[in-house]
Design an enzyme around this catalytic site. Structure first.
Site, PDB file in Angstrom:
ATOM      1  N   LYS A  13       0.828  -1.197   0.000  1.00 50.07           N
ATOM      2  CA  LYS A  13       0.000   0.000   0.000  1.00 50.07           C
ATOM      3  C   LYS A  13       0.870   1.257   0.000  1.00 50.07           C
ATOM      4  O   LYS A  13       2.016   1.253   0.446  1.00 50.07           O
ATOM      5  CB  LYS A  13      -0.952   0.011   1.196  1.00 50.07           C
ATOM      6  CG  LYS A  13      -0.349   0.420   2.542  1.00 50.07           C
ATOM      7  CD  LYS A  13      -0.528   1.898   2.814  1.00 50.07           C
ATOM      8  CE  LYS A  13       0.012   2.376   4.132  1.00 50.07           C
ATOM      9  NZ  LYS A  13       1.385   2.067   4.470  1.00 50.07           N
ATOM     10  N   ASN A  55      13.016 -13.878   1.802  1.00 48.82           N
ATOM     11  CA  ASN A  55      13.399 -12.461   1.821  1.00 48.82           C
ATOM     12  C   ASN A  55      14.270 -12.111   3.021  1.00 48.82           C
ATOM     13  O   ASN A  55      15.151 -11.255   2.938  1.00 48.82           O
ATOM     14  CB  ASN A  55      12.170 -11.545   1.857  1.00 48.82           C
ATOM     15  CG  ASN A  55      11.400 -11.523   0.552  1.00 48.82           C
ATOM     16  OD1 ASN A  55      10.477 -12.295   0.391  1.00 48.82           O
ATOM     17  ND2 ASN A  55      11.779 -10.644  -0.371  1.00 48.82           N
ATOM     18  N   SER A 135       8.261 -11.726  -1.164  1.00 49.64           N
ATOM     19  CA  SER A 135       7.657 -10.424  -1.424  1.00 49.64           C
ATOM     20  C   SER A 135       8.510  -9.554  -2.341  1.00 49.64           C
ATOM     21  O   SER A 135       9.735  -9.559  -2.264  1.00 49.64           O
ATOM     22  CB  SER A 135       7.424  -9.684  -0.105  1.00 49.64           C
ATOM     23  OG  SER A 135       6.710  -8.486  -0.338  1.00 49.64           O
ATOM     24  N   GLY A 140       9.936  -2.635   6.212  1.00 46.53           N
ATOM     25  CA  GLY A 140      10.246  -1.447   7.001  1.00 46.53           C
ATOM     26  C   GLY A 140      10.248  -0.147   6.234  1.00 46.53           C
ATOM     27  O   GLY A 140      10.807   0.846   6.694  1.00 46.53           O
ATOM     28  N   ALA A 141       9.607  -0.122   5.060  1.00 50.75           N
ATOM     29  CA  ALA A 141       9.609   1.086   4.235  1.00 50.75           C
ATOM     30  C   ALA A 141       8.252   1.793   4.248  1.00 50.75           C
ATOM     31  O   ALA A 141       8.039   2.743   3.501  1.00 50.75           O
ATOM     32  CB  ALA A 141      10.007   0.743   2.796  1.00 50.75           C
ATOM     33  N   GLY A 142       7.329   1.321   5.081  1.00 57.36           N
ATOM     34  CA  GLY A 142       6.009   1.947   5.153  1.00 57.36           C
ATOM     35  C   GLY A 142       5.116   1.606   3.974  1.00 57.36           C
ATOM     36  O   GLY A 142       4.181   2.348   3.668  1.00 57.36           O
ATOM     37  N   LEU A 143       5.380   0.475   3.327  1.00 60.42           N
ATOM     38  CA  LEU A 143       4.628   0.094   2.125  1.00 60.42           C
ATOM     39  C   LEU A 143       3.698  -1.088   2.371  1.00 60.42           C
ATOM     40  O   LEU A 143       3.250  -1.744   1.424  1.00 60.42           O
ATOM     41  CB  LEU A 143       5.594  -0.222   0.979  1.00 60.42           C
ATOM     42  CG  LEU A 143       6.505   0.931   0.558  1.00 60.42           C
ATOM     43  CD1 LEU A 143       7.491   0.474  -0.519  1.00 60.42           C
ATOM     44  CD2 LEU A 143       5.692   2.126   0.056  1.00 60.42           C
ATOM     45  N   SER A 145       4.216  -4.060   3.892  1.00 59.98           N
ATOM     46  CA  SER A 145       4.722  -5.419   3.659  1.00 59.98           C
ATOM     47  C   SER A 145       4.196  -6.397   4.700  1.00 59.98           C
ATOM     48  O   SER A 145       3.845  -7.538   4.368  1.00 59.98           O
ATOM     49  CB  SER A 145       6.255  -5.432   3.643  1.00 59.98           C
ATOM     50  OG  SER A 145       6.783  -4.975   4.878  1.00 59.98           O
ATOM     51  N   SER A 146       4.111  -5.980   5.964  1.00 53.05           N
ATOM     52  CA  SER A 146       3.625  -6.902   6.995  1.00 53.05           C
ATOM     53  C   SER A 146       2.141  -7.190   6.812  1.00 53.05           C
ATOM     54  O   SER A 146       1.672  -8.308   7.058  1.00 53.05           O
ATOM     55  CB  SER A 146       3.884  -6.333   8.400  1.00 53.05           C
ATOM     56  OG  SER A 146       3.088  -5.191   8.638  1.00 53.05           O
ATOM     57  N   ASP A 204      -3.767  -0.753   6.360  1.00 54.97           N
ATOM     58  CA  ASP A 204      -2.865  -1.546   5.515  1.00 54.97           C
ATOM     59  C   ASP A 204      -3.462  -2.903   5.150  1.00 54.97           C
ATOM     60  O   ASP A 204      -3.423  -3.329   3.988  1.00 54.97           O
ATOM     61  CB  ASP A 204      -1.519  -1.750   6.216  1.00 54.97           C
ATOM     62  CG  ASP A 204      -0.694  -0.473   6.283  1.00 54.97           C
ATOM     63  OD1 ASP A 204      -1.260   0.613   6.071  1.00 54.97           O
ATOM     64  OD2 ASP A 204       0.512  -0.561   6.559  1.00 54.97           O
TER      65      ASP A 204
END
Length: 397
Positions: A13, A55, A135, A140-143, A145-146, A204
């Site tokens: 996202k 990853n 992935s 940890g990039a605010g996108l 992923s979690s 998210d």
């Protein structure tokens, strides 16, 4: 219990408009990012449960006999509602040796997996399986992923438990679940996010579940039914930042200069609402250059507002400057203070302009991808519909 093999994916996202202002009761627009997390579930008969996360170089297996000891009520009902079973979380943390100071990506991902896996099945029904997750999203990039990971876990394990059916028909390449099933997937994904993050907003995992674009206001999330697919460049400045510190800084500035900052927040709110209106028009009438001109102007105005809020960064200024020399418009996405930015691409933007811009940004030390926003949420795939390089990774384990 018969578990079907399956492959599925969920998107990351990005925040299109409204970051930081959303904390203060303003509208934010969150969009799906066409960088996806892929999961392959494979049924086995070796009495083990394995999760492979290439990853982050994490490969773990447990005997079913070990895991059955963690189930407190073998004959009880499967977990209902959205609250976590605190006792199960505690037992799993002890089982995995997770202390409060040990909150690394691998530990949290493993904890979320085992929690959802054990919660889905009664002890006598724990199935033997291997799950591989890979992935395209940086962690940890605010996108998101979690959240994409949690959505994939929830969908796969709900199917494995027979709670929902796999939607893919024999002749199809991709398929999605019905609205009722998506709501169930989202509720379980939110539990995964709660384990990983403690107090998530729910945005998210909702984007990962439904895709497209979501309107978020005062805790209420509304999926928008139709949005155009927009080409973007996604740039990761690779500058680490603390969302908590940045949010606190914005709050301090609002408290210090309320008559200055309140109109800024109101303006960001109007940007989000105007953008939503333009995107809606783009799905119901012929798309024109004027639509893109307005979207570009909104990007520029919002980026200036974010700098006024104090969440800009020299690397983000570089991103905006470099892309503007190519006639492209950029803004930060997410918390700011570094992190990631998005650059809007018009349909007619040439491949050479894109390639040269990506090269310029990589020369600045950034990671950069061409991708799109507004694509589908969680879906099941036939093996033939998955990119060869991704399928090769999933099939290695």
């Amino acid at each position: 219990m018969h578990v079907k093999d399956c492959i599925l994916s969920a998107p990351g996202k990005a925040i299109l408009h409204g970051e930081h202002a959303v904390v203060h009761g303003k509208v934010a627009l969150a969009v799906s990012l066409n960088l996806r997390t892929y999961l392959k579930l494979k049924a086995t008969n070796d009495g083990k449960v394995c999760i492979n996360l290439p990853n982050i170089n994490s490969f773990l297996c447990w005997d079913l006999t070990e895991l059955k000891l963690l189930v407190s009520d073998p004959c009880g009902k499967k977990e209902e509602g959205s609250l976590l079973n605190a006792e199960l979380v505690k037992r799993l943390r002890e089982f995995l040796g997770i202390t409060n100071g040990n909150l690394d990506t691998s530990s949290m991902a493993t904890l979320a997996f085992l929690y959802i896996y054990i919660s889905m099945f009664r002890s006598s029904e724990l199935p033997s399986l291997t799950m591989t997750v890979w992935s395209e999203l940086p962690t940890g990039a605010g996108l998101g992923s979690s959240a994409a990971f949690s959505v994939c876990l929830a969908a796969a394990l709900l199917c494995a438990s027979g709670t929902i059916a796999t939607p893919l028909k024999e002749s199809e390449h991709n398929a999605r679940w019905c609205q009722e099933d998506l709501e169930l997937i989202n509720s379980w994904a939110f539990r995964g996010e709660t384990i990983i993050h403690g107090n998530p907003s729910g945005v998210d995992n909702a984007v990962g579940t439904w895709g497209g674009m979501l309107r978020f206001l005062s805790g209420k999330i509304i999926p928008l039914s139709r949005v155009p697919l927009l080409r973007i460049l996604l740039t990761n400045t690779k500058v680490p930042r603390s969302t908590k510190v940045l949010v606190a800084g914005v709050k301090d500035k609002i408290n210090k200069f309320p008559t200055i900052m309140t109109p800024v927040l109101d303006s960001v709110d109007a940007i989000s609402c105007t953008c939503e209106k333009v995107l809606s028009e783009m799905t119901s009438e012929p798309i024109t250059g004027e639509h893109y001109k307005i979207l570009e102007e909104l990007v520029d105005i919002n980026q200036h507002h974010l700098n006024v809020m104090g969440v800009g960064h020299p690397t983000l200024d570089t991103l905006c400057r470099v892309t503007l020399t190519r006639g492209l418009h950029s803004k930060l996405t997410g918390a700011g203070g570094g992190g990631c930015g998005i650059t809007l691409l018009r349909p007619e933007t040439s491949a050479s302009v894109v390639q040269n811009t990506v090269k310029d940004l990589r020369d600045c030390g950034f990671d950069c991808w061409e991708t799109s926003i507004g694509g589908p949420g969680v879906q099941q795939h036939s093996p033939h519909s998955v990119k060869e390089d991704i399928l090769e990774i999933l099939n290695q384990y």
